[in-house]
Design an enzyme around this catalytic site. Sequence first.
Site, mmCIF file in Angstrom:
data_model
loop_
_atom_site.group_PDB
_atom_site.id
_atom_site.type_symbol
_atom_site.label_atom_id
_atom_site.label_comp_id
_atom_site.label_asym_id
_atom_site.label_seq_id
_atom_site.Cartn_x
_atom_site.Cartn_y
_atom_site.Cartn_z
ATOM 1 N N CYS A 24 12.380 0.784 13.199
ATOM 2 C CA CYS A 24 10.712 -0.184 13.479
ATOM 3 C C CYS A 24 9.887 0.359 14.459
ATOM 4 O O CYS A 24 10.349 1.684 14.892
ATOM 5 C CB CYS A 24 11.473 -1.081 13.566
ATOM 6 N N CYS A 27 11.339 1.306 17.917
ATOM 7 C CA CYS A 27 12.293 2.746 18.272
ATOM 8 C C CYS A 27 10.936 3.813 17.828
ATOM 9 O O CYS A 27 11.388 4.737 19.192
ATOM 10 C CB CYS A 27 12.628 2.723 16.887
ATOM 11 N N ASP A 441 -27.626 19.755 5.936
ATOM 12 C CA ASP A 441 -28.170 21.416 5.529
ATOM 13 C C ASP A 441 -28.824 21.578 4.614
ATOM 14 O O ASP A 441 -27.973 21.160 3.394
ATOM 15 C CB ASP A 441 -27.377 21.894 6.726
#
Length: 760
Positions: A24, A27, A441
């Site tokens: 989870c 952890c 550009d």
Amino acid sequence: MKSLTADSTGVGRRVELSVSGMTCAACSARIERKLNKLDGVHATVNYAARRASVTAASSVDDALLVETVEKAGYQAAVLAPASEAEPDDDRARDLWRRMVVSIALFVPICDLSLLFMFLPQARFTGWQWLLLVLALPVVGWAAWPLHRAALINARHRASSMDTLVSLGITAATGWSLYAMFFQTGSAGDAVGWRLLLRPEGAIYLEVAAGVTAFVLAGRYVEARAHRNAGDALRELAALGAKAVTVLLDDGSQRQVPVDELGVGQRFLVRAGETIGTDGRVVDGQAAVDCSAMTGESVPVEVIANDEVVGGTVVLNGWLVVEATRVGQDTQLAAMVRMVEEAQSGKAAVQRLADRISAYFVPAVLVAAAGTLLGWLLAVGSPQEAFTAALAVLVIACPCALGLATPTALMVASGRAAQLGIFIKGYRSLESTQDIDTVVLDKTGTVTDGRMTVVEVSCVPDVDVRRVLRLAGAVEDVSEHAVAAAISSHARAELETLPQVERFAGMPGLGATGIVEGHDVLVGRAKLFHERGLVLPEDLDRTRRKWEQQGNTTVVVGCDGSAVAVIAVADRVKPSAAAAVAELHRIGLRTVMLTGDNDATARKVAEEVGIGEVIAEVLPDEKVEVVRRLQSEGRAVAVVGDGVNDAPALACADLGLAIGSGTHVAINAADIVLVREDLTAVPDSIRLARRTLRTIRGNLVWAFGYNVAALPLAALGLLNPLIAAAAMALSSVLVVSNSQRLRRFSGSTAHRDGDTALPEA
């Protein structure tokens, strides 16, 4: 993958750890906290990807990182350079076996438990042992990974989702054994609401089995989703050739592993083979399939002097390629790194969720104990108190919080890679939400960037070939697209060019040098005016006419006099107009920014539908233009490809680099587009915004679910079995919502998917 990068102090290296045992967000937060306590270490742990991305000082040993993770109660291993972690198929298979057993036994356990609970007269001698035989394989063997993880956490004085689940299963089983063997109980009212307030002597084996089955089902779905989300990355990493046919100096051929190929070595690629590494074609001609790398479906014809990319496939013909980049310097390796780094990113709100998860489990344990005590004091019924406390334990698992961001990022970055779009992490995604202006550009971005000489006009008594010889020699040293067009045209006409001495380039203006004793100046008319050199009237009139026709013009001077004008044309990309239209459709303003002359720029802008043009801008002035737009309150995205675009890309709120451009531009950008099709620009913005919506929807659902469900459980309004199903369903919904990003389609496809996903 492990590679050298700069850390926050300017020195360091990047280490990727494969971490197993996480269940989870708590952890991952714990591991991240432990690693970050080490001096010279900055770590980000991705629960969904089972990885820890660590930037460590050179003095920090890999073994120390692994040891730190293991001391926290998990397993870790350093991923070797250029390796891709193996998919967790063993884990998925193990989860599948345990899930099938638990579901198969849950059905009879549930039926018999409810039958014996509400109809005690149906009980027979030894009924307890029948339930026990059915339940033990579920709460013991099937749930063992949950119990083992909880015990490991307890040994390290920590807690996680497994702590809650294991306690819930153990408590439900223990209470059931007590009720079955030591309480006689009486028949209760089987009305629906009595499922919430169970009669004396009620048993909870179906809750213990149901929690196990639902949790394992949710984790199996997570494991499969993790496998699917990583498919695109694994496919990308697998594109590289394993071996190449090297051409030796004596003319012989030898096949060697691609890892042994060095820069400058030449290798042969036949039809059907994969190009081993980035390089330049020195001989041969072939059609190359670039679809896996760029998303382009049309093969590209390449000849001598063309650049090719490792991982692409030769369809016909043959090529002799000289390696220019190998190993971790190749475009393929860079793309894989970018996807991995994007998948390890975290949103600011996700980091908050991780911090909350670290304290969430202890808080839930306190809440469950408080619920038990509160019910005992309020109603005095151990049965009702236990039911409410058990529901609190089961419903509160914070798994969905830990999955909210990483699963969406994994799916989105993988899908983006398939479309030729590489996102450099969550910050790049966040930048797209505020963008209102896109600055493009011209050369190499809106246009092909492959310019050709279309006309040459000289003053009387000056030969065209003489002009090409002088101008071609100077431009042959320059890397600008216009210079390349002039030098290539000169070589085609003259075959050889003389050497240039004392070459000096003036970015955005031109270049100068000494050729065969003559002082040659090649560049824009502005450069000549700045130096006080006057163009002859006829020559200047020709220059203005060509510029009005949309051509770029270059003036050639020799020994202080303007002697010729060269017209160079660059073709607009076929996808440019559609890309600009799509940008407008999603509500963005477009601006063309170029160093080219105003007339040429406006003609190109008119052709593609750009209304605002800023022309004749020097490279260092591009940054000032971007800052000016930002000072006007605009959030600016810049799209470019060259070295001169890099400062503007870095300065912009969002930088998008064309992948065929320079490494400087790519490194400065937030998003890299390796697809030549310019519609990749709106596609990248649409996908990024859609991913953000998905992540926010996931977090809203995960937070909202816990906030709403916990009070219901504490008040005794939630059956523990329903709580277990809802807890597992929350993770499944988060994962499923993220998986929908796999269906994102590009601008050329049907756009039903452009609408927002359900967010909660």
